[in-house]
Design a protein around this motif. Structure first.
Motif, short mmCIF file in Angstrom:
data_model
loop_
_atom_site.label_atom_id
_atom_site.label_comp_id
_atom_site.label_asym_id
_atom_site.label_seq_id
_atom_site.Cartn_x
_atom_site.Cartn_y
_atom_site.Cartn_z
N ARG A 172 11.95 75.05 39.46
CA ARG A 172 10.68 74.42 39.83
C ARG A 172 10.33 73.26 38.90
O ARG A 172 9.69 72.30 39.32
N ALA A 173 10.77 73.33 37.65
CA ALA A 173 10.50 72.26 36.69
C ALA A 173 11.47 71.09 36.84
O ALA A 173 11.09 69.94 36.65
N VAL A 174 12.72 71.39 37.18
CA VAL A 174 13.77 70.36 37.13
C VAL A 174 14.12 69.75 38.49
O VAL A 174 14.25 68.53 38.59
N LEU A 175 14.27 70.57 39.51
CA LEU A 175 14.79 70.06 40.79
C LEU A 175 13.91 68.97 41.43
O LEU A 175 14.45 67.95 41.86
N PRO A 176 12.59 69.12 41.48
CA PRO A 176 11.80 68.08 42.15
C PRO A 176 11.94 66.69 41.50
O PRO A 176 11.84 65.68 42.18
N ALA A 177 12.18 66.65 40.19
CA ALA A 177 12.28 65.37 39.48
C ALA A 177 13.72 64.89 39.31
O ALA A 177 13.96 63.81 38.78
N ARG B 205 20.20 68.55 47.68
CA ARG B 205 19.97 67.17 48.16
C ARG B 205 18.52 66.95 48.57
O ARG B 205 17.95 65.90 48.31
N ALA B 206 17.94 67.95 49.24
CA ALA B 206 16.57 67.82 49.75
C ALA B 206 15.52 68.15 48.69
O ALA B 206 14.32 68.02 48.95
N LYS B 207 15.99 68.59 47.51
CA LYS B 207 15.08 69.03 46.45
C LYS B 207 14.15 70.14 46.96
O LYS B 207 12.97 70.20 46.65
N ASP B 208 14.73 71.01 47.77
CA ASP B 208 14.04 72.13 48.40
C ASP B 208 14.09 73.33 47.46
O ASP B 208 15.00 74.16 47.52
N VAL B 209 13.11 73.39 46.56
CA VAL B 209 13.09 74.43 45.53
C VAL B 209 13.10 75.83 46.13
O VAL B 209 13.92 76.68 45.76
N GLU B 210 12.20 76.08 47.06
CA GLU B 210 12.09 77.44 47.61
C GLU B 210 13.31 77.82 48.44
O GLU B 210 13.75 78.98 48.41
#
Length: 132
Positions: free
Chosen positions: A59-64, A23-28
């Protein structure tokens, strides 16, 4: 509290962290849940072998990533295959104005030497509703 109960609660916390980090797009934060040797298959069938492949994809998909609504995750069944290995059936629901859609991931989790439970293998499957 017996060990299995405390381990079940720890596993449920990992599933809750999957929800929170997605939900938070918290990749790490999401990547911190994985074993270095993990195998992950996405809901769309992409197979990711090893932490590096999972990290590159995430890292490529979650933020977007975007979806109309929110996603919830619930550990609905945990079966210990060994004291340090568990199969976890998850109910994943995408809630949106158009109606809910569901996924049914299976996570295989292993207990790390420091006591943390990590995602070691995952397979997500879309639940299809028969029309008729």
């Amino acid at each position: 509290m017996n060990t299995e109960t405390s381990d079940t609660k720890a596993i449920e916390q990992v599933v809750a962290t999957v929800e929170r980090t997605q939900r938070a797009k918290d990749v790490e934060g999401f990547l911190a849940l994985f074993h270095h040797d993990a195998l992950w298959t996405t809901a769309h069938g992409k197979v990711l072998i090893g932490f590096d492949a999972i990290a590159e994809f995430t890292r490529a998909v979650l933020p977007a990533a975007s979806w109309p609504g929110e996603v919830t995750y619930e550990a609905v069944h945990t079966q210990f295959l060994r004291p340090d290995v568990a199969a976890v059936k998850v109910r994943q629901v995408y809630h949106s104005a158009e109606g809910d859609a569901e996924g049914t991931p299976l996570y295989v989790m292993t207990k790390h030497d420091d006591g943390r439970w990590l995602l070691h293998a995952g397979q997500n499957t879309e639940v299809r509703v028969e029309q008729g």
